[in-house]
Design an enzyme around this catalytic site. Structure first.
Site, PDB file in Angstrom:
ATOM      1  N   LYS A  17     -53.307  22.297   1.575  1.00 16.17           N
ATOM      2  CA  LYS A  17     -52.344  22.049   0.500  1.00 16.17           C
ATOM      3  C   LYS A  17     -51.599  20.767   0.843  1.00 16.17           C
ATOM      4  O   LYS A  17     -51.091  20.627   1.959  1.00 16.17           O
ATOM      5  CB  LYS A  17     -51.358  23.220   0.412  1.00 16.17           C
ATOM      6  CG  LYS A  17     -50.567  23.262  -0.871  1.00 16.17           C
ATOM      7  CD  LYS A  17     -51.430  23.674  -2.046  1.00 16.17           C
ATOM      8  CE  LYS A  17     -50.788  24.712  -2.935  1.00 16.17           C
ATOM      9  NZ  LYS A  17     -51.772  25.238  -3.902  1.00 16.17           N
ATOM     10  N   THR A  64     -54.833  28.193  -0.507  1.00 11.91           N
ATOM     11  CA  THR A  64     -53.901  27.082  -0.290  1.00 11.91           C
ATOM     12  C   THR A  64     -52.500  27.477  -0.761  1.00 11.91           C
ATOM     13  O   THR A  64     -51.504  26.977  -0.251  1.00 11.91           O
ATOM     14  CB  THR A  64     -54.383  25.792  -0.974  1.00 11.91           C
ATOM     15  OG1 THR A  64     -54.289  25.937  -2.385  1.00 11.91           O
ATOM     16  CG2 THR A  64     -55.792  25.433  -0.566  1.00 11.91           C
ATOM     17  N   ASP A  65     -52.421  28.412  -1.704  1.00 11.01           N
ATOM     18  CA  ASP A  65     -51.108  28.906  -2.135  1.00 11.01           C
ATOM     19  C   ASP A  65     -50.410  29.646  -0.988  1.00 11.01           C
ATOM     20  O   ASP A  65     -49.195  29.536  -0.812  1.00 11.01           O
ATOM     21  CB  ASP A  65     -51.272  29.833  -3.353  1.00 11.01           C
ATOM     22  CG  ASP A  65     -49.931  30.174  -3.959  1.00 11.01           C
ATOM     23  OD1 ASP A  65     -49.275  29.252  -4.483  1.00 11.01           O
ATOM     24  OD2 ASP A  65     -49.518  31.347  -3.870  1.00 11.01           O
ATOM     25  N   ARG A 183     -39.471 -21.107   9.223  1.00 10.76           N
ATOM     26  CA  ARG A 183     -39.776 -20.342   8.020  1.00 10.76           C
ATOM     27  C   ARG A 183     -39.065 -18.999   8.109  1.00 10.76           C
ATOM     28  O   ARG A 183     -38.513 -18.639   9.149  1.00 10.76           O
ATOM     29  CB  ARG A 183     -41.294 -20.134   7.868  1.00 10.76           C
ATOM     30  CG  ARG A 183     -41.910 -19.278   8.954  1.00 10.76           C
ATOM     31  CD  ARG A 183     -43.393 -18.969   8.710  1.00 10.76           C
ATOM     32  NE  ARG A 183     -43.898 -18.059   9.732  1.00 10.76           N
ATOM     33  CZ  ARG A 183     -45.096 -17.509   9.723  1.00 10.76           C
ATOM     34  NH1 ARG A 183     -45.966 -17.797   8.766  1.00 10.76           N
ATOM     35  NH2 ARG A 183     -45.485 -16.678  10.672  1.00 10.76           N
ATOM     36  N   VAL A 238     -47.072 -13.722  13.059  1.00  8.31           N
ATOM     37  CA  VAL A 238     -46.896 -12.272  12.924  1.00  8.31           C
ATOM     38  C   VAL A 238     -47.704 -11.575  14.020  1.00  8.31           C
ATOM     39  O   VAL A 238     -47.256 -10.597  14.627  1.00  8.31           O
ATOM     40  CB  VAL A 238     -47.355 -11.790  11.523  1.00  8.31           C
ATOM     41  CG1 VAL A 238     -47.292 -10.272  11.435  1.00  8.31           C
ATOM     42  CG2 VAL A 238     -46.505 -12.425  10.437  1.00  8.31           C
ATOM     43  N   ASN A 265     -47.530  -9.744   6.160  1.00  8.69           N
ATOM     44  CA  ASN A 265     -46.718 -10.968   6.165  1.00  8.69           C
ATOM     45  C   ASN A 265     -46.227 -11.189   4.736  1.00  8.69           C
ATOM     46  O   ASN A 265     -46.988 -11.592   3.864  1.00  8.69           O
ATOM     47  CB  ASN A 265     -47.585 -12.140   6.642  1.00  8.69           C
ATOM     48  CG  ASN A 265     -46.766 -13.404   6.871  1.00  8.69           C
ATOM     49  OD1 ASN A 265     -45.538 -13.365   6.813  1.00  8.69           O
ATOM     50  ND2 ASN A 265     -47.450 -14.515   7.120  1.00  8.69           N
ATOM     51  N   HIS A 267     -44.340 -13.068   2.087  1.00  7.32           N
ATOM     52  CA  HIS A 267     -44.015 -14.491   2.041  1.00  7.32           C
ATOM     53  C   HIS A 267     -42.759 -14.791   1.218  1.00  7.32           C
ATOM     54  O   HIS A 267     -42.576 -14.244   0.131  1.00  7.32           O
ATOM     55  CB  HIS A 267     -45.193 -15.271   1.451  1.00  7.32           C
ATOM     56  CG  HIS A 267     -46.494 -14.991   2.155  1.00  7.32           C
ATOM     57  ND1 HIS A 267     -46.705 -15.278   3.487  1.00  7.32           N
ATOM     58  CD2 HIS A 267     -47.647 -14.429   1.714  1.00  7.32           C
ATOM     59  CE1 HIS A 267     -47.935 -14.921   3.827  1.00  7.32           C
ATOM     60  NE2 HIS A 267     -48.525 -14.395   2.773  1.00  7.32           N
TER      61      HIS A 267
HETATM   62  O1  URC Z   1     -48.031 -15.412  11.137  1.00  2.00           O
HETATM   63  C1  URC Z   1     -48.965 -15.734  10.379  1.00  2.00           C
HETATM   64  N1  URC Z   1     -50.229 -15.297  10.660  1.00  2.00           N
HETATM   65  C2  URC Z   1     -51.297 -15.602   9.871  1.00  2.00           C
HETATM   66  O2  URC Z   1     -52.448 -15.195  10.161  1.00  2.00           O
HETATM   67  C3  URC Z   1     -51.044 -16.381   8.729  1.00  2.00           C
HETATM   68  N2  URC Z   1     -51.843 -16.881   7.745  1.00  2.00           N
HETATM   69  C4  URC Z   1     -51.043 -17.566   6.900  1.00  2.00           C
HETATM   70  O3  URC Z   1     -51.438 -18.142   5.840  1.00  2.00           O
HETATM   71  N3  URC Z   1     -49.758 -17.558   7.335  1.00  2.00           N
HETATM   72  C5  URC Z   1     -49.725 -16.825   8.469  1.00  2.00           C
HETATM   73  N4  URC Z   1     -48.705 -16.481   9.281  1.00  2.00           N
END
Ligand code: URC
Length: 309
Positions: A17, A64-65, A183, A238, A265, A267
């Site tokens: 469930k 399942t109930d 950034r 990242v 990521n 943006h």
């Molecule tokens: O930290 C990042 N990793 C990526 O793989 C990636 N690719 C991208 O276009 N910008 C970023 N930034």
């Protein structure tokens, strides 16, 4: 899944469930604090009930109930507060020990982040408001008592306005992205980590142990993502930040054997707006266009080399 041979076929099956919602309130007497949890429970049982599939014989089916009802019965029986992990283990143990035909139970629970409110700086005894990220758990218990336990976080949205860049990546005729050391870095972390306890009998008996661990992991993830309050920490990508966060979790908690992180990521695009003749807005690390999509997808699992995750 339970697998059974059928004249040259093999049937893997499970039933359960999903999304059983339950709230448990624990009241302390004489005007003390109330505690509440809201759990969304999904149950899946691996059981010997092949005849239901192939012979219209339901005699081995746990309805399942009935599974749904059991969630409320167990919640009622929990007279003391307990972690979402312990509730999942309790349910899984029940299904595997109460029914002879149930070989394993998989319980997934998502906890809604109700947090005690503060009014004029004072914590309220029975008032809660919704927070953001969610505590999750997934438990697999076999009849033998063998355990797989993992916990996680869903929807931890974080952003930092500097100390992030992305340079040195592949440049070819398809590449437009400029290199930068300045950034915004934004993501919504989904994390899950596997505990090394391999049997129900071996889990710590400390009340709310896994609740505290969840808070601690969250703190370590945030601290590593942001760095110290005044200086921060530079993120080269990242990927690099994800790895630092995963490593910090593994290094901080000896009973965590692996951690999986998903960090999209998200943006924030530089705002540059021009007409045919004029620049209307020129980006100077100040005005951005927030976006949801498309977003980068970056995920990885870091395990101790002896882990089985
Ligand atoms: O930290 C990042 N990793 C990526 O793989 C990636 N690719 C991208 O276009 N910008 C970023 N930034």
């Amino acid at each position: 899944m339970a697998n059974n041979d059928l004249d040259g076929f093999k049937l893997d099956q499970r039933h359960g469930k999903a999304r059983v919602r339950v709230t448990r309130v624990w009241r302390t007497n004489h005007g003390g604090n109330h505690f509440m949890v809201e759990w969304n429970v999904s149950i899946s049982l691996i059981s010997d009930c092949l005849n239901a599939y192939v012979s219209d014989d339901n005699s081995n089916i746990v309805a399942t109930d009935t599974m749904k009802n059991t969630v409320y019965v167990m919640a009622k029986q929990c007279s003391e507060r307990l972690s979402v992990e312990n509730f999942a283990i309790l349910l899984a143990k029940h299904f595997t020990s109460y029914y002879k035909q149930v070989n394993a139970a998989i319980i997934k629970i998502v906890e809604k982040p109700w947090e005690r409110v503060s009014i004029d700086g004072q914590l309220h005894t029975h008032g809660f408001k919704l927070g953001s990220e969610k505590h999750t758990t997934e438990v697999i218990v076999k009849k033998s008592g063998a355990l797989q336990l993992s916990s996680g976080i869903e929807g931890m949205s974080v952003v930092k306005t500097t100390k992030s860049g992305f340079e040195g990546f592949v440049r070819d005729k398809y590449t437009a992205l400029p290199e930068t050391r300045e950034r915004i870095l934004a993501t919504e972390v989904t994390a899950s980590w596997k505990y090394s306890y391999e049997s129900v009998a071996s889990i710590p008996q400390i009340p709310l142990y896994f609740t505290e661990k969840y808070m601690d992991v969250k703190r370590v993830l945030a601290k590593t993502f942001f760095g110290p309050p005044n200086e921060g920490v530079y993120s080269a990508s990242v990927q690099s930040t994800l790895y630092q966060m995963a490593k910090a979790v593994i290094n901080s908690f000896p009973d965590i054997s692996a951690v999986h992180l998903e960090m999209p990521n998200i943006h924030f695009l530089p705002a540059n707006i021009s007409s045919k003749d004029n620049t209307i807005v020129k980006f100077n690390d100040d005005v951005y266009v927030p976006t949801d999509e498309p977003h980068g997808t970056i995920e990885a699992t870091l395990s101790r080399t002896w882990s089985k995750m």
